[in-house]
Write a protein that holds these residues in place. Structure first.
Motif, PDB file in Angstrom:
ATOM      1  N   PHE A 132      38.317  38.919  45.137  1.00 10.43           N
ATOM      2  CA  PHE A 132      38.877  40.243  45.421  1.00 10.43           C
ATOM      3  C   PHE A 132      39.221  40.965  44.117  1.00 10.43           C
ATOM      4  CE2 PHE A 132      42.446  43.102  46.251  1.00 10.43           C
ATOM      5  CZ  PHE A 132      41.987  43.824  47.348  1.00 10.43           C
ATOM      6  N   LEU A 133      39.925  40.292  43.220  1.00 13.04           N
ATOM      7  CA  LEU A 133      40.356  40.935  41.976  1.00 13.04           C
ATOM      8  C   LEU A 133      39.183  41.204  41.042  1.00 13.04           C
ATOM      9  CD1 LEU A 133      43.601  38.849  41.324  1.00 13.04           C
ATOM     10  CD2 LEU A 133      43.464  41.224  42.076  1.00 13.04           C
ATOM     11  N   ILE A 134      38.235  40.267  40.979  1.00 17.12           N
ATOM     12  CA  ILE A 134      37.093  40.436  40.083  1.00 17.12           C
ATOM     13  C   ILE A 134      36.216  41.606  40.536  1.00 17.12           C
ATOM     14  CG2 ILE A 134      34.928  39.373  39.329  1.00 17.12           C
ATOM     15  CD1 ILE A 134      36.431  36.678  39.319  1.00 17.12           C
ATOM     16  N   LEU A 135      35.901  41.657  41.818  1.00 10.83           N
ATOM     17  CA  LEU A 135      35.046  42.734  42.323  1.00 10.83           C
ATOM     18  C   LEU A 135      35.762  44.075  42.249  1.00 10.83           C
ATOM     19  CD1 LEU A 135      33.287  41.153  45.433  1.00 10.83           C
ATOM     20  CD2 LEU A 135      32.577  41.161  43.054  1.00 10.83           C
ATOM     21  N   LEU A 136      37.045  44.072  42.547  1.00 18.51           N
ATOM     22  CA  LEU A 136      37.780  45.325  42.525  1.00 18.51           C
ATOM     23  C   LEU A 136      37.920  45.866  41.107  1.00 18.51           C
ATOM     24  CD1 LEU A 136      38.701  46.532  45.178  1.00 18.51           C
ATOM     25  CD2 LEU A 136      41.061  46.050  44.518  1.00 18.51           C
ATOM     26  N   SER A 137      37.908  44.975  40.117  1.00 12.91           N
ATOM     27  CA  SER A 137      37.977  45.456  38.733  1.00 12.91           C
ATOM     28  C   SER A 137      36.744  46.278  38.380  1.00 12.91           C
ATOM     29  CB  SER A 137      38.114  44.268  37.766  1.00 12.91           C
ATOM     30  OG  SER A 137      36.935  43.486  37.733  1.00 12.91           O
ATOM     31  N   GLN A 138      35.571  45.888  38.894  1.00  9.23           N
ATOM     32  CA  GLN A 138      34.358  46.672  38.670  1.00  9.23           C
ATOM     33  C   GLN A 138      34.421  48.011  39.398  1.00  9.23           C
ATOM     34  OE1 GLN A 138      31.111  46.012  36.866  1.00  9.23           O
ATOM     35  NE2 GLN A 138      31.365  48.179  37.224  1.00  9.23           N
ATOM     36  N   VAL A 139      34.901  47.985  40.637  1.00  8.13           N
ATOM     37  CA  VAL A 139      35.034  49.220  41.411  1.00  8.13           C
ATOM     38  C   VAL A 139      36.012  50.167  40.722  1.00  8.13           C
ATOM     39  CG1 VAL A 139      35.751  50.199  43.622  1.00  8.13           C
ATOM     40  CG2 VAL A 139      34.461  48.061  43.573  1.00  8.13           C
ATOM     41  N   TRP A 140      37.108  49.625  40.214  1.00  8.42           N
ATOM     42  CA  TRP A 140      38.107  50.452  39.545  1.00  8.42           C
ATOM     43  C   TRP A 140      37.533  51.075  38.281  1.00  8.42           C
ATOM     44  CZ3 TRP A 140      42.527  52.440  41.117  1.00  8.42           C
ATOM     45  CH2 TRP A 140      43.407  52.962  40.172  1.00  8.42           C
ATOM     46  N   TRP A 141      36.716  50.311  37.562  1.00  2.00           N
ATOM     47  CA  TRP A 141      36.047  50.820  36.357  1.00  2.00           C
ATOM     48  C   TRP A 141      35.232  52.069  36.695  1.00  2.00           C
ATOM     49  CZ3 TRP A 141      34.692  50.057  31.144  1.00  2.00           C
ATOM     50  CH2 TRP A 141      33.463  50.552  30.753  1.00  2.00           C
TER      51      TRP A 141
END
Length: 775
Positions: free
Chosen positions: A27-36
């Protein structure tokens, strides 16, 4: 009996911690890309900043490239435009654009830097913060601002203010001086962290061939529709018209934005996919938690309802279970944060664009913390409400464990887990097949087997170099020129045929180049050694401009005439995501074999590594280029570069499918383990009455086989629709075969049944006397 209670208390907690820890990591890893992507170019004041875009050479596409005279016309077209700046950048430049003074006082070339030519108004458009120097000092040609990180990199022990630099401009080598240091910008912004060089009055006349990006800042409350209409009316030189403006953040996701055919910017669809995967992982883990809690309920429900008999309120019992779930989910969340930081330093981090360090992802971690609170409440409240909803007398009689209501919710949550696992698994297989089809497609329309590429950044006459390389043992043939595999369109031009404009890519090649790659002819002939001023066109070009077949002439840049001598069969010069496009090869355009690369075809059993090393040495020696600045490798590496995005996306989905299956199996393992525990008396009685292990295994296994099959029936059409929708973006794509669904079904069913049978076997092998006595 104490051992059993201990296991039923801690085993579910341990399994939940593992499953939730994996889910929060993803969740955190994928969301970091989305947030970028979501935060790209969202700096203070960015909502009023727009980019000027011009129609591309390819119909229906636009590009962020303009010219200074055009940008000045935009500035004057509407009173709602407050500021305008132009900007030309080079990121991580391999060429020596910047020179700094070394220890001996001589200017030395530096490479691998970011620099840009711009003007004073950029500081206001991008809200640049100056740490040293004043805005008034950055007003004339040669004034230089450097970022904070650049100052630390090149001037670690002294103040860079006033330091001279040399830079390569369109007028040659010029000199400037550093007048200020600006605060570093975020990595996901259009503005670089490097050298900002004031360009003065350069390129203010037209025509010119020096591209710039035009940024405008609107006044607060500006009439956007009126500004767009005014910009759209601008015309210059007859060919520059139909301009548009786009909000700076939105350009990151524009589908019709072209950069010479190269993929740029983010992918909104991928962001949605990653967000969906991240949320689904938490859902699967939440289902697991509920499953474990419901499966272990028969072991705890008597204790819960005994407390009710002795006066404990339902509210207090619910709060106690919520506190328990909050502690467990909180620990899993911390595991996810630690995993994100750890994975960021490994090769797995290369799947993403963004830095995975915790300090760079505070907003993402906050979102994850909020998700953890919601998950703890939702996953904890369901079993808490359920376990406290019975009359104590009913539960204390021991009828709960075998009730229909006691197992119904567990069955539904296991079913949902199977549906999600099938979706991930089938989607991953579709992505893998399409990516493999593109990367490993052997029929590109030309022969690239056993072809090596040697390339540098310096263009020069390399005919003598190629001649020496041809004499290396194991070399079959050599051709001067760049790879036929292109990420972008290359140089562009257009031609008129019967009132129809055909836009085409063109390249200059040597006569031996077509024969080297064994291009297939549809009509005409290939050039012979020494032949010049002729051209080859592909089928797509002739389909668009049928009058320009063999014998006709085409004008190149400078109005030089080339006679068409042959039509090449279409071949895949670009990604299979793209259809064939018009292409022209001008033969003999590089005078004296003037180039920076050449192709080497080696013999079948030749040592490629040895040949590459010798070729680099010859190239380095003859052209005085450091060997480390010469790239060499198989041409197939160019093919893989075309699909870096698809490869990363496929690996990410594959990893997600594996992890989702692991989480599902953890849930099934726990549910079966607990099911067989509270079924132990039933199993023992069956064994006493003559039931065999096979019959017992069949009874337990049949239940999960039915659940998994129903999950597949639900997931298969959804997965097909998702996969087919994704494939539509490719001009050349696979069909989704039926056997792919069969493989997914068989694999997941086998893994599930092995897990179930191993657990059921242990229960069926237990001593029935001990089971009845403990019960």
């Amino acid at each position: 009996m104490k051992t059993l209670k201990f296991k039923t208390k801690w085993f579910p907690a341990l399994m939940n911690l593992i499953g939730l820890g994996i889910a929060f990591s993803i969740f955190l890893i994928l969301l970091s890309q989305v947030w970028w992507d979501y935060r790209y170019d969202r700096f203070p004041g960015s909502k009023d900043v727009y980019v000027v875009e011009m129609p591309s050479f390819h119909d229906g596409l636009y590009r962020k490239v303009s010219y200074r005279p055009v940008i000045q016309m935009v500035a004057d077209c509407s009173p709602d435009i407050a500021l305008v700046c132009d900007y030309y950048e080079e990121r991580n430049a391999d060429f020596s654009y910047i020179r700094l003074k070394g220890p001996e006082g001589e200017f030395e070339e530096i490479k691998g830097i970011d620099y840009a030519n711009t003007e004073t108004s950029l500081l206001d458009v991008f809200n640049v913060t100056l740490l040293t120097g004043r805005r008034e000092d950055f007003t004339k040609k040669g004034d230089v601002l450097i970022s904070e990180s650049t100052a630390k990199r090149f001037f670690p022990d002294k103040d860079p203010m006033g330091e001279p630099i040399q830079y390569l401009s369109f007028n040659g080598i010029e000199e400037g001086r550093i007048v200020g240091i600006y605060k570093d910008r975020k990595a996901n912004e259009s503005l670089i962290n490097g050298f900002l060089i004031h360009e003065g009055e350069d390129d203010l006349t037209f025509p010119n061939h020096n591209p710039h990006v035009g940024y405008i800042k609107l006044n607060p409350g500006a009439d956007l529709a009126a500004v767009r209409e005014a910009v759209g009316k601008i015309e210059l030189g007859g060919s520059i018209k139909d301009l548009r403006i786009t909000q700076i953040h939105d350009t990151w996701f524009e589908k019709d934005l072209d950069h010479w055919g190269v993929k740029v910017g983010g992918n909104k669809r991928l962001c949605l996919i990653l967000t969906a995967i991240a949320v689904l992982f938490l859902c699967i883990a939440g289902f697991n938690y509920i499953n474990f809690e419901m499966a272990s309920m028969p072991f705890r429900i008597k204790d819960i309802n005994t407390r009710k008999v002795f006066g404990a309120s339902r509210k207090s019992l619910i709060l106690k279970q919520l506190a328990r779930s909050s502690i467990l989910v909180g620990c899993a969340f911390l595991i996810g944060v630690l995993a994100m930081r750890t994975i960021g330093g490994t090769s797995w981090g290369s799947f993403l664009s963004w830095n995975l360090s915790a300090e760079k992802n505070i907003p993402v971690i906050c979102i994850g913390a909020a998700a953890a609170v919601v998950l703890a409440l939702v996953a904890g409240i369901v079993p808490a409400l359920y376990s406290t909803s019975f009359q104590p007398a009913l539960v204390l009689k021991g009828t709960f464990a075998t009730s229909v209501k006691g197992g119904g919710l567990r069955t539904v949550t296991v079913l949902l887990q199977f549906v999600l696992s099938f979706l991930f698994f089938i989607s991953a297989m579709v992505l893998q097949r399409q990516t493999s089809y593109m990367v490993n497609n052997r029929d590109l329309g030309f022969d690239y087997d056993r072809v090596l590429k040697v390339e540098s950044n310096e263009f020069s006459s390399i005919g003598e170099v190629a001649a020496r390389i041809r004499d290396i043992p194991g070399v079959e043939d050599v051709a001067i020129g760049a790879s036929p595999i292109k990420e972008g369109f290359g140089s562009m031009s257009e031609i008129m045929d019967a009132d129809k404009v055909t836009k085409y890519s063109f390249y200059y090649i040597q006569p031996e180049y077509p024969s080297f790659f064994h291009f297939e002819l549809v009509d005409g002939r290939l050039p012979v050694p020494g032949e010049v001023d002729v051209a080859l066109v592909n089928e797509s070009f002739v389909e668009s401009a049928p009058s320009f077949g063999p014998g006709k002439t085409i004008n190149s840049l400078g109005d030089k005439k080339y006679t068409v001598i042959g039509i090449l069969k279409n071949f895949h010069a670009r990604s299979l995501e793209n259809d064939y496009s018009p292409l022209v090869y001008f033969v003999g355009g590089m005078r004296g074999a003037y180039s920076n690369s050449f192709m080497i075809r080696i013999e079948p059993l030749a040592d490629a590594a040895e040949i590459l090393q010798k070729a680099r040495s010859i190239y380095s020696e003859m052209k005085d280029i450091p060997e480390e600045e010469i790239e060499a490798g198989f041409l197939t590496q160019d093919i893989k570069k075309l699909y870096e995005h698809e490869i990363r996306q496929t690996r990410l989905i594959q990893l997600s499918s594996v992890l989702s299956l692991i989480i599902t199996l953890i849930g099934i393992l726990g549910v079966v383990w607990l099911d067989t525990r509270f079924m132990r008396k039933e199993i023992a009685i069956r064994k006493v009455n003559g039931a065999t292990k096979r019959e017992i295994l069949k009874q337990v296994g049949w239940k999960y086989l039915i659940i998994a099959t129903v999950g597949f029936i639900i997931a298969a059409p959804i997965a097909y629709a998702i996969g087919n929708r994704w494939l539509q973006q490719f001009a050349f794509r696979i069909n989704i075969p039926a056997w792919l669904f069969v493989v997914a079904f068989v694999v997941i069913i086998l893994i599930t049944m092995v897990t179930v049978i191993l657990q059921a076997w242990q229960a069926a092998s237990a001593n029935p006397v001990e089971a009845i006595k403990n019960e």
